[in-house]
Design a protein around this motif. Structure first.
Motif, PDB file in Angstrom:
ATOM      1  N   SER A 124       0.807  -1.227   0.000  1.00  0.00           N
ATOM      2  CA  SER A 124       0.000   0.000   0.000  1.00  0.00           C
ATOM      3  C   SER A 124       0.836   1.271   0.000  1.00  0.00           C
ATOM      4  CB  SER A 124      -0.912   0.021   1.236  1.00  0.00           C
ATOM      5  OG  SER A 124      -1.740  -1.103   1.268  1.00  0.00           O
ATOM      6  N   ALA A 125       2.082   1.186   0.441  1.00  0.00           N
ATOM      7  CA  ALA A 125       2.932   2.373   0.598  1.00  0.00           C
ATOM      8  C   ALA A 125       3.350   2.986  -0.735  1.00  0.00           C
ATOM      9  CB  ALA A 125       4.167   2.032   1.426  1.00  0.00           C
ATOM     10  N   LEU A 126       3.079   2.315  -1.831  1.00  0.00           N
ATOM     11  CA  LEU A 126       3.431   2.868  -3.145  1.00  0.00           C
ATOM     12  C   LEU A 126       2.751   4.209  -3.396  1.00  0.00           C
ATOM     13  CD1 LEU A 126       3.360  -0.423  -5.233  1.00  0.00           C
ATOM     14  CD2 LEU A 126       5.385   0.932  -4.673  1.00  0.00           C
ATOM     15  N   VAL A 127       1.634   4.476  -2.715  1.00  0.00           N
ATOM     16  CA  VAL A 127       0.913   5.743  -2.901  1.00  0.00           C
ATOM     17  C   VAL A 127       1.337   6.797  -1.874  1.00  0.00           C
ATOM     18  CG1 VAL A 127      -1.102   4.588  -3.904  1.00  0.00           C
ATOM     19  CG2 VAL A 127      -1.079   5.097  -1.458  1.00  0.00           C
ATOM     20  N   SER A 160       8.142  -7.051  -2.204  1.00  0.00           N
ATOM     21  CA  SER A 160       7.421  -5.782  -2.013  1.00  0.00           C
ATOM     22  C   SER A 160       8.361  -4.670  -1.572  1.00  0.00           C
ATOM     23  CB  SER A 160       6.298  -5.967  -0.989  1.00  0.00           C
ATOM     24  OG  SER A 160       5.311  -6.821  -1.516  1.00  0.00           O
ATOM     25  N   LEU A 161       9.365  -5.008  -0.782  1.00  0.00           N
ATOM     26  CA  LEU A 161      10.371  -4.033  -0.359  1.00  0.00           C
ATOM     27  C   LEU A 161      11.142  -3.523  -1.577  1.00  0.00           C
ATOM     28  CD1 LEU A 161      11.845  -2.584   1.948  1.00  0.00           C
ATOM     29  CD2 LEU A 161      13.292  -4.614   2.172  1.00  0.00           C
ATOM     30  N   LYS A 162      11.519  -4.432  -2.469  1.00  0.00           N
ATOM     31  CA  LYS A 162      12.228  -4.040  -3.690  1.00  0.00           C
ATOM     32  C   LYS A 162      11.351  -3.133  -4.556  1.00  0.00           C
ATOM     33  CE  LYS A 162      14.598  -5.845  -7.803  1.00  0.00           C
ATOM     34  NZ  LYS A 162      14.224  -4.672  -8.560  1.00  0.00           N
ATOM     35  N   GLU A 163      10.082  -3.466  -4.688  1.00  0.00           N
ATOM     36  CA  GLU A 163       9.154  -2.643  -5.475  1.00  0.00           C
ATOM     37  C   GLU A 163       9.042  -1.237  -4.882  1.00  0.00           C
ATOM     38  OE1 GLU A 163       5.532  -4.921  -5.670  1.00  0.00           O
ATOM     39  OE2 GLU A 163       6.421  -6.389  -7.036  1.00  0.00           O
TER      40      GLU A 163
END
Length: 173
Positions: A124-127, A160-163
């Motif tokens: 979710s942190a991508l935003v 997900s950390l890499k993303e």
């Protein structure tokens, strides 16, 4: 009461308690604990894990009481283990992160739910803002990568950390 009816009542309770709360992206907050439950289920964790996943933010973010959590989780030893895990997952004012992580790591129920929670939050942190993403990356590397080591969550958390790291690189390209 059937297990299905108990679960439906527990979801309604969590939804009511999180009413009016929203995630960074604008979604109703209840979508987060439900997503954590979905992640847990996808890895084969059900029962008590689902209740802890559903309730993991209630003591921290709402006026829910320990007695309510115990009651909705199913009284007796199940209610006790769910409540204990939820209490371990609750960040109290002035908490020490190292102690918080250590106590969670010592309780398998709390640990597994925390890893599912962290995975959903990473996704979710991508935003989130650049500042938040940087802080979240650092915190994940410092505390959660080692917690996830050797669990079914390790690969997903690292991915997900890499993303999330890659999303920061895009800012500078």
């Amino acid at each position: 009461m059937t297990q299905e009816k108990q679960w439906i009542e527990a979801v309604a309770f969590a939804k009511e308690k999180h009413e009016g709360q929203y995630r960074m992206g604008g979604d109703a907050y209840i979508t987060h604990p439900l997503a954590v439950v979905e992640i847990l289920t996808s890895f084969g964790y059900k029962g008590e894990f689902s209740y802890v996943g559903l309730f993991h933010d209630l003591l921290e973010d709402t006026d829910a009481t320990p007695e309510e959590i115990y009651s909705y989780a199913g009284e007796g030893s199940i209610g006790e283990s769910v409540l204990k895990a939820v209490e371990l997952l609750t960040k109290r004012k002035g908490y020490c992160m190292e102690e918080y992580i250590q106590k969670i790591s010592e309780n398998e129920l709390a640990k597994i739910v925390k890893l599912a929670d962290r995975l959903h939050n990473l996704q979710s942190a991508l935003v989130a803002s650049e500042k938040f993403r940087k802080r979240y990356i650092t915190e994940t590397e410092q505390y959660y990568v080692s917690m996830a080591a050797g669990t079914c969550f390790e690969e997903s958390i690292l991915k997900s950390l890499k993303e999330l790291k890659d999303s920061l690189m895009e800012v500078y390209e």
